[in-house]
Design a protein around this motif. Structure first.
Motif, PDB file in Angstrom:
ATOM      1  N   ILE A 138       5.449  12.153   2.884  1.00  0.00           N
ATOM      2  CA  ILE A 138       4.494  12.815   1.984  1.00  0.00           C
ATOM      3  C   ILE A 138       3.504  11.832   1.353  1.00  0.00           C
ATOM      4  O   ILE A 138       2.281  12.006   1.463  1.00  0.00           O
ATOM      5  CB  ILE A 138       5.248  13.600   0.890  1.00  0.00           C
ATOM      6  CG1 ILE A 138       6.112  14.702   1.510  1.00  0.00           C
ATOM      7  CG2 ILE A 138       4.245  14.213  -0.100  1.00  0.00           C
ATOM      8  CD1 ILE A 138       7.050  15.389   0.523  1.00  0.00           C
ATOM      9  N   LEU A 139       3.998  10.813   0.667  1.00  0.00           N
ATOM     10  CA  LEU A 139       3.108   9.889  -0.050  1.00  0.00           C
ATOM     11  C   LEU A 139       2.188   9.104   0.883  1.00  0.00           C
ATOM     12  O   LEU A 139       1.007   8.903   0.547  1.00  0.00           O
ATOM     13  CB  LEU A 139       3.928   8.946  -0.937  1.00  0.00           C
ATOM     14  CG  LEU A 139       4.693   9.618  -2.087  1.00  0.00           C
ATOM     15  CD1 LEU A 139       5.385   8.578  -2.955  1.00  0.00           C
ATOM     16  CD2 LEU A 139       3.756  10.475  -2.944  1.00  0.00           C
ATOM     17  N   PRO A 140       2.642   8.638   2.059  1.00  0.00           N
ATOM     18  CA  PRO A 140       1.701   7.970   2.958  1.00  0.00           C
ATOM     19  C   PRO A 140       0.505   8.830   3.364  1.00  0.00           C
ATOM     20  O   PRO A 140      -0.603   8.309   3.524  1.00  0.00           O
ATOM     21  CB  PRO A 140       2.571   7.631   4.171  1.00  0.00           C
ATOM     22  CG  PRO A 140       3.921   7.418   3.596  1.00  0.00           C
ATOM     23  CD  PRO A 140       4.034   8.466   2.523  1.00  0.00           C
ATOM     24  N   PHE A 141       0.702  10.137   3.517  1.00  0.00           N
ATOM     25  CA  PHE A 141      -0.435  11.006   3.825  1.00  0.00           C
ATOM     26  C   PHE A 141      -1.447  10.989   2.685  1.00  0.00           C
ATOM     27  O   PHE A 141      -2.659  11.039   2.915  1.00  0.00           O
ATOM     28  CB  PHE A 141       0.042  12.438   4.090  1.00  0.00           C
ATOM     29  CG  PHE A 141       0.346  12.708   5.533  1.00  0.00           C
ATOM     30  CD1 PHE A 141      -0.629  13.200   6.382  1.00  0.00           C
ATOM     31  CD2 PHE A 141       1.608  12.462   6.052  1.00  0.00           C
ATOM     32  CE1 PHE A 141      -0.362  13.452   7.719  1.00  0.00           C
ATOM     33  CE2 PHE A 141       1.893  12.695   7.380  1.00  0.00           C
ATOM     34  CZ  PHE A 141       0.896  13.194   8.227  1.00  0.00           C
ATOM     35  N   ILE A 142      -0.955  10.917   1.476  1.00  0.00           N
ATOM     36  CA  ILE A 142      -1.847  10.840   0.318  1.00  0.00           C
ATOM     37  C   ILE A 142      -2.635   9.540   0.339  1.00  0.00           C
ATOM     38  O   ILE A 142      -3.843   9.513   0.067  1.00  0.00           O
ATOM     39  CB  ILE A 142      -1.040  10.987  -0.983  1.00  0.00           C
ATOM     40  CG1 ILE A 142      -0.473  12.408  -1.092  1.00  0.00           C
ATOM     41  CG2 ILE A 142      -1.901  10.654  -2.206  1.00  0.00           C
ATOM     42  CD1 ILE A 142       0.539  12.599  -2.180  1.00  0.00           C
ATOM     43  N   PHE A 143      -1.975   8.438   0.725  1.00  0.00           N
ATOM     44  CA  PHE A 143      -2.672   7.148   0.774  1.00  0.00           C
ATOM     45  C   PHE A 143      -3.682   7.091   1.916  1.00  0.00           C
ATOM     46  O   PHE A 143      -4.685   6.385   1.820  1.00  0.00           O
ATOM     47  CB  PHE A 143      -1.668   6.000   0.857  1.00  0.00           C
ATOM     48  CG  PHE A 143      -0.971   5.740  -0.439  1.00  0.00           C
ATOM     49  CD1 PHE A 143      -1.697   5.306  -1.542  1.00  0.00           C
ATOM     50  CD2 PHE A 143       0.387   5.953  -0.597  1.00  0.00           C
ATOM     51  CE1 PHE A 143      -1.079   5.078  -2.764  1.00  0.00           C
ATOM     52  CE2 PHE A 143       1.019   5.729  -1.799  1.00  0.00           C
ATOM     53  CZ  PHE A 143       0.276   5.295  -2.894  1.00  0.00           C
ATOM     54  N   ILE A 144      -3.445   7.820   2.996  1.00  0.00           N
ATOM     55  CA  ILE A 144      -4.456   7.915   4.054  1.00  0.00           C
ATOM     56  C   ILE A 144      -5.750   8.480   3.489  1.00  0.00           C
ATOM     57  O   ILE A 144      -6.847   7.974   3.754  1.00  0.00           O
ATOM     58  CB  ILE A 144      -3.952   8.796   5.219  1.00  0.00           C
ATOM     59  CG1 ILE A 144      -2.806   8.107   5.960  1.00  0.00           C
ATOM     60  CG2 ILE A 144      -5.089   9.105   6.201  1.00  0.00           C
ATOM     61  CD1 ILE A 144      -2.122   8.986   6.989  1.00  0.00           C
ATOM     62  N   THR A 145      -5.632   9.528   2.687  1.00  0.00           N
ATOM     63  CA  THR A 145      -6.833  10.136   2.103  1.00  0.00           C
ATOM     64  C   THR A 145      -7.463   9.222   1.054  1.00  0.00           C
ATOM     65  O   THR A 145      -8.692   9.133   0.955  1.00  0.00           O
ATOM     66  CB  THR A 145      -6.512  11.500   1.466  1.00  0.00           C
ATOM     67  OG1 THR A 145      -5.614  11.331   0.356  1.00  0.00           O
ATOM     68  CG2 THR A 145      -5.882  12.437   2.485  1.00  0.00           C
ATOM     69  N   LYS A 146      -6.642   8.504   0.307  1.00  0.00           N
ATOM     70  CA  LYS A 146      -7.180   7.606  -0.727  1.00  0.00           C
ATOM     71  C   LYS A 146      -7.955   6.446  -0.099  1.00  0.00           C
ATOM     72  O   LYS A 146      -8.991   6.028  -0.617  1.00  0.00           O
ATOM     73  CB  LYS A 146      -6.048   7.076  -1.612  1.00  0.00           C
ATOM     74  CG  LYS A 146      -5.503   8.115  -2.597  1.00  0.00           C
ATOM     75  CD  LYS A 146      -4.439   7.508  -3.485  1.00  0.00           C
ATOM     76  CE  LYS A 146      -3.950   8.524  -4.524  1.00  0.00           C
ATOM     77  NZ  LYS A 146      -5.003   8.865  -5.497  1.00  0.00           N
ATOM     78  N   ILE A 147      -7.463   5.920   1.013  1.00  0.00           N
ATOM     79  CA  ILE A 147      -8.148   4.832   1.705  1.00  0.00           C
ATOM     80  C   ILE A 147      -9.556   5.258   2.118  1.00  0.00           C
ATOM     81  O   ILE A 147     -10.509   4.483   2.028  1.00  0.00           O
ATOM     82  CB  ILE A 147      -7.338   4.396   2.944  1.00  0.00           C
ATOM     83  CG1 ILE A 147      -6.074   3.650   2.515  1.00  0.00           C
ATOM     84  CG2 ILE A 147      -8.177   3.513   3.864  1.00  0.00           C
ATOM     85  CD1 ILE A 147      -5.107   3.414   3.644  1.00  0.00           C
ATOM     86  N   SER A 148      -9.691   6.498   2.548  1.00  0.00           N
ATOM     87  CA  SER A 148     -10.984   6.969   3.061  1.00  0.00           C
ATOM     88  C   SER A 148     -12.053   7.030   1.991  1.00  0.00           C
ATOM     89  O   SER A 148     -13.242   7.122   2.310  1.00  0.00           O
ATOM     90  CB  SER A 148     -10.817   8.350   3.702  1.00  0.00           C
ATOM     91  OG  SER A 148     -10.487   9.317   2.713  1.00  0.00           O
TER      92      SER A 148
END
Length: 296
Positions: A138-148
């Motif tokens: 769950i949290l890694p998917f959130i960080f994918i969006t934050k990186i963008s």
């Protein structure tokens, strides 16, 4: 249909869908990865034998809530103020939230690495299953969006650049390993991976990072050297952590006794099979961003 043709077609559809959603708008990108999150959670629940309703609902709520607070903060604050008629105040600190989520994710990532390297661990406890669902999926998917979103606003070139690095690392690790690979990297988990392929993937990923910094990002010449260093460093993170992420998913599949995490992509397996590297890489790239931010 020939297996190679099926693999090529499903891979093409995946790449076109991914690039189209990233380039079309912020919302299409966030929605697509929300869908990917749900599918990945479904597949991972199958791997670790957990009932699906709670993880799916919880994961989608966490993803949606944090995305709204992070990327649409002013609208969220206005909505909450109007809804609760100022009975509650939003004292939410975005930077603190990011650091707390990052700390949780890094701790779970370390647990995943220990899980990978300890031969004695051949099963997953109930508490660990839910911890992995939170910190590994769950949290890694959130960080994918934050990186963008980079420093200020949504920048599709950043996330496209990250995927190019991952694809380059995977492709050349396979090519180099197939051509000259003699020494096994982690035979008991992934018999086909070699040390030569691992090094080759990193070298070509770093070269791709150089090209991305020069041609895709098109940084101001004044900062070009800094941009090259940043993207080559991200490529190194991708090469190391992406490979570890792939091995970790392989161990989950080995314990579950399956070849693929799912069947949604003919010839490729499941969405988790396609995103196993990026979801493990994303928190470490975000950590790298945070270090750069504090240092500068």
């Amino acid at each position: 249909m020939n297996e190679t043709v099926k693999r090529a077609l499903s891979g093409t559809v995946y790449i076109v869908l991914l690039l189209a959603s990233i380039l079309y708008s912020t919302e299409s990108f966030l929605i697509l990865f929300g869908v990917f999150l749900v599918i990945t959670l479904y597949e991972f629940c199958n791997l670790i034998h957990v009932k699906k309703p709670f993880p799916l609902i919880f994961g989608l709520l966490i993803y949606t809530g944090i995305i709204l607070l992070s990327n649409y903060r002013s609208e969220s604050e206005a909505f909450l103020t109007e809804t609760f008629q100022r009975e509650f105040s939003l004292t939410f600190d975005l930077q603190t939230l990011n650091l707390v989520l990052l700390a949780i994710t890094i701790v779970v990532a370390i647990k995943c690495i220990l899980f990978l390297f300890y031969d004695s661990i051949q099963s997953v406890s109930i508490s660990s299953k839910y911890l992995y669902l939170l910190g590994y999926i769950i949290l890694p998917f959130i960080f994918i969006t934050k990186i963008s979103f980079g420093v200020k606003e949504y920048n599709p070139k950043i996330i496209i650049g990250l995927f190019i690095l991952i694809w380059t690392n995977d492709t050349f690790a396979y090519i180099v390993g197939k051509s000259i690979g003699k020494h096994k990297l982690f035979e008991r988990i992934s018999p086909k991976k070699t040390i030569e392929g691992f090094i080759g993937g990193i070298v070509f990923a770093i070269f791709a990072g150089f090209l991305i910094s020069k041609f895709l990002i098109q940084a101001n010449p004044k900062f070009s050297q800094k941009s090259i260093l940043i993207w080559c460093s991200i490529a190194l993170i991708v090469g190391i952590m992406g490979t570890i992420g792939d091995l970790i998913e392989s161990k989950f599949k080995r314990i579950a006794g399956v070849k693929d995490s799912g069947k949604i992509m003919p010839g490729h397996g499941g969405i988790l099979d396609r995103l196993d590297s990026v979801i493990f890489v994303a928190p470490f790239v975000f950590l790298f961003y945070q270090i750069l931010y504090y240092v500068s």
